[in-house]
Design an enzyme around this catalytic site. Sequence first.
Site, PDB file in Angstrom:
ATOM      1  N   LYS A 174      40.703  48.308  32.099  1.00  0.00           N
ATOM      2  CA  LYS A 174      42.257  48.498  32.535  1.00  0.00           C
ATOM      3  C   LYS A 174      42.717  49.930  31.922  1.00  0.00           C
ATOM      4  O   LYS A 174      43.685  50.435  32.652  1.00  0.00           O
ATOM      5  CB  LYS A 174      43.103  47.380  32.257  1.00  0.00           C
ATOM      6  CG  LYS A 174      42.582  46.113  33.096  1.00  0.00           C
ATOM      7  CD  LYS A 174      42.864  46.195  34.301  1.00  0.00           C
ATOM      8  CE  LYS A 174      42.399  44.720  34.891  1.00  0.00           C
ATOM      9  NZ  LYS A 174      42.421  44.959  36.549  1.00  0.00           N
ATOM     10  N   SER A 220      36.627  46.032  48.887  1.00  0.00           N
ATOM     11  CA  SER A 220      37.999  46.116  49.375  1.00  0.00           C
ATOM     12  C   SER A 220      38.838  47.085  49.047  1.00  0.00           C
ATOM     13  O   SER A 220      38.642  47.627  47.860  1.00  0.00           O
ATOM     14  CB  SER A 220      38.399  44.715  48.987  1.00  0.00           C
ATOM     15  OG  SER A 220      39.815  44.683  49.031  1.00  0.00           O
ATOM     16  N   CYS A 274      38.919  43.878  42.131  1.00  0.00           N
ATOM     17  CA  CYS A 274      40.008  43.801  41.113  1.00  0.00           C
ATOM     18  C   CYS A 274      39.464  43.993  39.537  1.00  0.00           C
ATOM     19  O   CYS A 274      40.338  43.765  38.875  1.00  0.00           O
ATOM     20  CB  CYS A 274      40.622  42.124  40.985  1.00  0.00           C
ATOM     21  SG  CYS A 274      39.513  40.978  41.321  1.00  0.00           S
ATOM     22  N   GLU A 315      44.433  58.328  41.264  1.00  0.00           N
ATOM     23  CA  GLU A 315      45.100  57.604  42.488  1.00  0.00           C
ATOM     24  C   GLU A 315      45.997  56.583  42.095  1.00  0.00           C
ATOM     25  O   GLU A 315      46.649  55.984  43.327  1.00  0.00           O
ATOM     26  CB  GLU A 315      43.991  57.456  43.364  1.00  0.00           C
ATOM     27  CG  GLU A 315      42.913  56.407  42.806  1.00  0.00           C
ATOM     28  CD  GLU A 315      41.554  56.980  42.217  1.00  0.00           C
ATOM     29  OE1 GLU A 315      42.053  58.021  41.566  1.00  0.00           O
ATOM     30  OE2 GLU A 315      40.689  56.440  41.716  1.00  0.00           O
ATOM     31  N   GLU A 356      41.469  52.483  34.359  1.00  0.00           N
ATOM     32  CA  GLU A 356      42.073  52.268  35.567  1.00  0.00           C
ATOM     33  C   GLU A 356      43.494  52.878  35.731  1.00  0.00           C
ATOM     34  O   GLU A 356      43.704  53.566  36.645  1.00  0.00           O
ATOM     35  CB  GLU A 356      42.122  50.780  35.984  1.00  0.00           C
ATOM     36  CG  GLU A 356      42.484  50.433  37.256  1.00  0.00           C
ATOM     37  CD  GLU A 356      42.591  49.017  37.687  1.00  0.00           C
ATOM     38  OE1 GLU A 356      43.021  48.315  36.902  1.00  0.00           O
ATOM     39  OE2 GLU A 356      42.174  48.666  38.660  1.00  0.00           O
ATOM     40  N   CYS A 400      37.135  37.589  33.172  1.00  0.00           N
ATOM     41  CA  CYS A 400      38.181  38.224  32.069  1.00  0.00           C
ATOM     42  C   CYS A 400      38.498  37.156  30.937  1.00  0.00           C
ATOM     43  O   CYS A 400      38.866  37.746  29.836  1.00  0.00           O
ATOM     44  CB  CYS A 400      39.651  38.480  32.662  1.00  0.00           C
ATOM     45  SG  CYS A 400      39.378  39.355  34.361  1.00  0.00           S
ATOM     46  N   GLU A 418      43.495  40.995  50.399  1.00  0.00           N
ATOM     47  CA  GLU A 418      42.353  40.704  50.469  1.00  0.00           C
ATOM     48  C   GLU A 418      41.689  39.825  51.549  1.00  0.00           C
ATOM     49  O   GLU A 418      40.912  40.076  52.145  1.00  0.00           O
ATOM     50  CB  GLU A 418      41.634  40.602  49.060  1.00  0.00           C
ATOM     51  CG  GLU A 418      40.276  41.063  48.831  1.00  0.00           C
ATOM     52  CD  GLU A 418      39.958  41.015  47.399  1.00  0.00           C
ATOM     53  OE1 GLU A 418      39.915  42.075  46.701  1.00  0.00           O
ATOM     54  OE2 GLU A 418      39.936  39.876  46.445  1.00  0.00           O
ATOM     55  N   GLU A 448      42.297  41.310  54.858  1.00  0.00           N
ATOM     56  CA  GLU A 448      41.040  42.522  55.149  1.00  0.00           C
ATOM     57  C   GLU A 448      40.091  41.825  55.453  1.00  0.00           C
ATOM     58  O   GLU A 448      39.382  42.344  56.554  1.00  0.00           O
ATOM     59  CB  GLU A 448      41.177  43.210  53.757  1.00  0.00           C
ATOM     60  CG  GLU A 448      40.354  44.358  53.907  1.00  0.00           C
ATOM     61  CD  GLU A 448      40.031  45.264  52.631  1.00  0.00           C
ATOM     62  OE1 GLU A 448      40.717  44.873  51.701  1.00  0.00           O
ATOM     63  OE2 GLU A 448      39.376  46.071  52.650  1.00  0.00           O
TER      64      GLU A 448
END
Length: 576
Positions: free
Chosen positions: A357, A318, A298, A365, A360, A502, A278, A281
């Site tokens: 998650k 990102s 994230c 993908e 996710e 989190c 990141e 990037e």
Amino acid sequence: MITLTVDGRTVEAKNGEMILSVLRREGIHVPTLCHMDGLPPSGACRMCVVEVEGSPTLTPSCSFPVSEGMKIKTATPRVLEARRTIVKLLLANHPDDCLYCNSNGHCDLQKLAQDLGIRERVYRGPRRVQEMDMSSPAIVRDPGKCILCGRCVRMCEEIQSVAAIDFIGRGSRAKIGTAFDGGLNVSSCVNCGQCINVCPTGALSERCYIDEVIQALNDPEKMVVVQHAPSVSVSLAEEFGLPAGKDVDGQMVAALRRLGFDRVFDTSFSADLTIMEEGSELVHRVKTGGTLPMMTSCSPGWIKFIETFYPQLLPNVSTCKSPQQMLGALIKSFFAEREGVDPANIVSVSIMPCTAKKFECARPEMARNHVPDVDYVLTTRELGRLLHQFGVDVNALEPSPADTPFGERSSAGKIFGATGGVMEAAIRSAHYLITGKELDDLKIQPLRGLKGCKELHIEIDGLKLGAAVVSGLGNARKLLDEVVAGRNDLQFIEIMTCPGGCINGGGQPKNVDPEAVQARLKALYKIDRDAPLRTSHSNPWIQRLYKEYLGEPLGEKSHHLLHTHYTMRNIPMAQG
Ligand code: SF4
Ligand code: SF4
Ligand code: SF4
């Protein structure tokens, strides 16, 4: 300040303060089923009633302000009878399956019934047959257990600004539901699980995958690998009755081995990897005139939020996968090759503070050749239940280190668990990558703490960097609206779905201690303060991974394994 009397004692209070707030400060526990700290009172449940001298009716303490000379009684026979009656009425059509309920032992209604001495069903109301909503890969709704307190609706709308759920119908037909009363999976729900954390009963819970994980652990054909997220080690102890913020990192690793996992990896390792990708990037976008401000990627609840509500800003996000998915991809590629195991025979489990998650890891993908990189996500709460099932007491075990090659982390990766942690880790490494020198002081105070919005404007070797950190999607929405309106002094924005990050995730232990999240935060910063390795770029295992396998950040292999793309989603019409 004014003076009033509570149960015969003289106390001081701020003029205009609500009675409930004064009582709590005085250590008097007044029950409530609908109140939420930080939000205006709704006065819906009436559990918090008290007697105020001169008032003919009982007074809801959450929504009535104090005044000079007020005389309050908090536990008269009339007050207690009123509270008992409310609970008896709530139980009139409540299911009797406490023994089998997810919230058994954590349910506010159950506790109130016990505290108020209610031992039988006094009133019998007609039961409405209400189907459970199992449509979401992350959240389960059991409307039969709902007491219509409205907390979930307020959390979803007023704090998260998602408004996926609301009251539907009137009178005895009232219930909580989604637009068109469909499943959560076709709503705008971002799977954050914050509604679970505030639900006083078992009406909301995470989709549980414990049985699937046990089955995998018992399958001799499978290699079962587990990773654990940065914030889990400072909250898991609460599931064993220990204080919030106790770090059980090594004991948790030992406990996971006792359960039979073949390898135990640390997601903080791939948080370090995220910083490398990141950070590179960001530097690339700044140098080449790419889309700015760049936004972190994230937190999966946030990703679904921007896909749904701000698709025009998707180029700002990102392309890095989350640390969970980066590690998942490495486990089924680099690790599988190194061990000579077919990726299809690896079951990859992750222990997360997070319900989103679960959604996710099921995104198409996040699979290669139809093999998902992460197979099952268990929340911190589920890990607690699994360990109790197996009779493993985390507190009784000797600490053990995580396994190579994904076991060693820097503390920069560890502070990913708190709001501001990603940004702090990124700035530490960005400073080194730009100047070749470490920051004099690695602690970046303006990015710390639980405030919902924080900003930092710095200059590194002539490069101006405007950074913003927000947590809670309501706060994110405000900042995104500014960006859409043309705000252009920011280059990098960290966004975490859950208020505080989190450490306050939707899968964390439901702790009644209001200081629990603060204690988890302090624990992460203590780990960072005492750590020998405090920057992601200096993690020797990260350096080795690039040298032996990935090549360089943003290189071809990294691009293939560690980066992703996003999908614009439709908002269900009724919420549009
Ligand atoms: S999981 Fe989050 S977005 Fe979904 S209903 Fe609950 S609070 Fe709303
Ligand atoms: S689902 Fe839970 S939080 Fe929502 S209204 Fe029902 S009982 Fe309250
Ligand atoms: S802040 Fe953490 S727990 Fe909450 S959705 Fe994001 S990754 Fe999950």
